[in-house]
Design a protein around this motif. Structure first.
Motif, PDB file in Angstrom:
ATOM      1  N   GLY A  79      66.533  19.043   4.204  1.00  0.00           N
ATOM      2  CA  GLY A  79      65.526  19.989   4.651  1.00  0.00           C
ATOM      3  C   GLY A  79      64.489  19.344   5.565  1.00  0.00           C
ATOM      4  O   GLY A  79      64.070  19.934   6.571  1.00  0.00           O
ATOM      5  N   LEU A  80      64.089  18.110   5.247  1.00  0.00           N
ATOM      6  CA  LEU A  80      63.144  17.399   6.110  1.00  0.00           C
ATOM      7  C   LEU A  80      63.766  17.064   7.454  1.00  0.00           C
ATOM      8  O   LEU A  80      63.087  17.113   8.498  1.00  0.00           O
ATOM      9  N   ILE A  81      65.073  16.700   7.456  1.00  0.00           N
ATOM     10  CA  ILE A  81      65.752  16.419   8.737  1.00  0.00           C
ATOM     11  C   ILE A  81      65.738  17.664   9.613  1.00  0.00           C
ATOM     12  O   ILE A  81      65.441  17.596  10.822  1.00  0.00           O
ATOM     13  N   ALA A  82      66.088  18.829   9.023  1.00  0.00           N
ATOM     14  CA  ALA A  82      66.108  20.070   9.809  1.00  0.00           C
ATOM     15  C   ALA A  82      64.718  20.387  10.341  1.00  0.00           C
ATOM     16  O   ALA A  82      64.549  20.769  11.518  1.00  0.00           O
ATOM     17  N   THR A  83      63.706  20.203   9.508  1.00  0.00           N
ATOM     18  CA  THR A  83      62.333  20.449   9.965  1.00  0.00           C
ATOM     19  C   THR A  83      61.946  19.468  11.067  1.00  0.00           C
ATOM     20  O   THR A  83      61.289  19.845  12.062  1.00  0.00           O
TER      21      THR A  83
END
Length: 288
Positions: A79-83
């Motif tokens: 999720g942090l990578i996508a953000t």
């Protein structure tokens, strides 16, 4: 799918799908400038696939009533990578406001899945919910009945107090009226007693019966009454055995033939003497 479950899972699914589409589109647009677009598509699908795989594993563990901290950490990492990808793409745009406005969607999707998992941990069966509703309804019914009972008791007490007050007021009015009537009658008697005609009339009536005697007419005293103290018989001094024997013998032989014990005892106590039954019978045995 139950309605309560759908209220939490459908928003999470929708936001997850939107986040994956945005992540894939940004990766293809961003990396497509420096590499072939199929490679950029593979990179975007890899990010979405890793996120989707960890999410599916988390849901499987949740269905079994278990959880895994490493899997949760990996899911938040994707999720942090996508953000991060969305934020980096927005930073390179001339107007980054629109892209930054949707950069939080991957983290929001993870948060919604967290809310859904918490809902599942606290979800109850329809039977349990029905029991809870029945208990709550029973408590409300008991509270309503208690309130109604209290209101009825308060109204009854108010009615009783009003009746007692009215009765007391009637008694007070009757007493005041009676006192007023007695006062008027007493005033009339007082006036008649002090009048000259009354004395003259009494003199004329009693002159032939009691010559030379002036009649006097006095009214009783009108005022507070003091109670007469009751008379109490105080026991006399205790008799010695010798005195008791002499009294018993004198009473027994006061008549011929001699009195029985019962008659002697009755006359002994009627004369005001005091002695216990044991001492009196012992004296009777000594003198008889």
């Amino acid at each position: 799918m139950r309605s309560g479950n759908a209220k939490t899972v459908l928003p999470a699914v929708a936001m997850t799908g939107v986040s994956m589409v945005l992540t894939l589109a940004v990766v293809v647009m961003w990396l497509g400038k420096s590499m072939p677009w199929p490679v950029a598509l593979v990179v975007g699908l890899g990010i979405d696939g890793g996120w989707l795989a960890t999410l599916a594993y988390e849901r499987r563990l949740a269905a079994q009533g278990d959880r895994s901290t490493p899997v949760t950490i990996v899911g938040w990492f994707f999720g942090l990578i996508a953000t991060g990808v969305l934020v980096a793409h927005a930073a390179g745009e001339e107007s980054p406001g629109a892209w930054l406005a949707v950069a939080w969607l991957p983290l929001a999707a993870k948060a919604l899945w967290l809310v859904h998992s918490l809902w599942e941990r606290t979800a109850l069966t329809p039977g349990a919910l029905g029991s809870i509703r029945s208990i709550q309804q029973e408590a409300r019914d008991e509270a309503a009945v208690a309130r109604a009972r209290l209101h009825a008791e308060a109204a009854t007490e108010e009615t009783r107090l009003a009746a007692v007050t009215q009765a007391g007021a009637r008694v007070a009015r009757v007493q005041a009226k009676t006192a007023q009537t007695l006062s008027r009658a007493w005033s009339t008697l007082e006036t008649a007693r002090d009048g000259e005609d009354t004395a003259r009339a009494l003199t004329c009536v009693t002159r032939g019966v009691t010559p030379g005697v002036t009649p006097a007419w006095e009214l009783p005293v009108w005022g507070p009454v003091e109670p007469v103290p009751t008379l109490a018989l105080e026991p006399g001094p205790a008799l010695s055995d010798g005195e008791l024997d002499r009294l018993v013998d004198a009473i027994r032989t006061s008549e011929t033939p001699a009195l029985s014990y019962r008659e002697m005892a009755m006359r002994f106590r009627a004369a005001g003497h005091s002695a216990s039954e044991v001492r009196l019978r012992a004296a009777w045995k000594r003198v008889a």
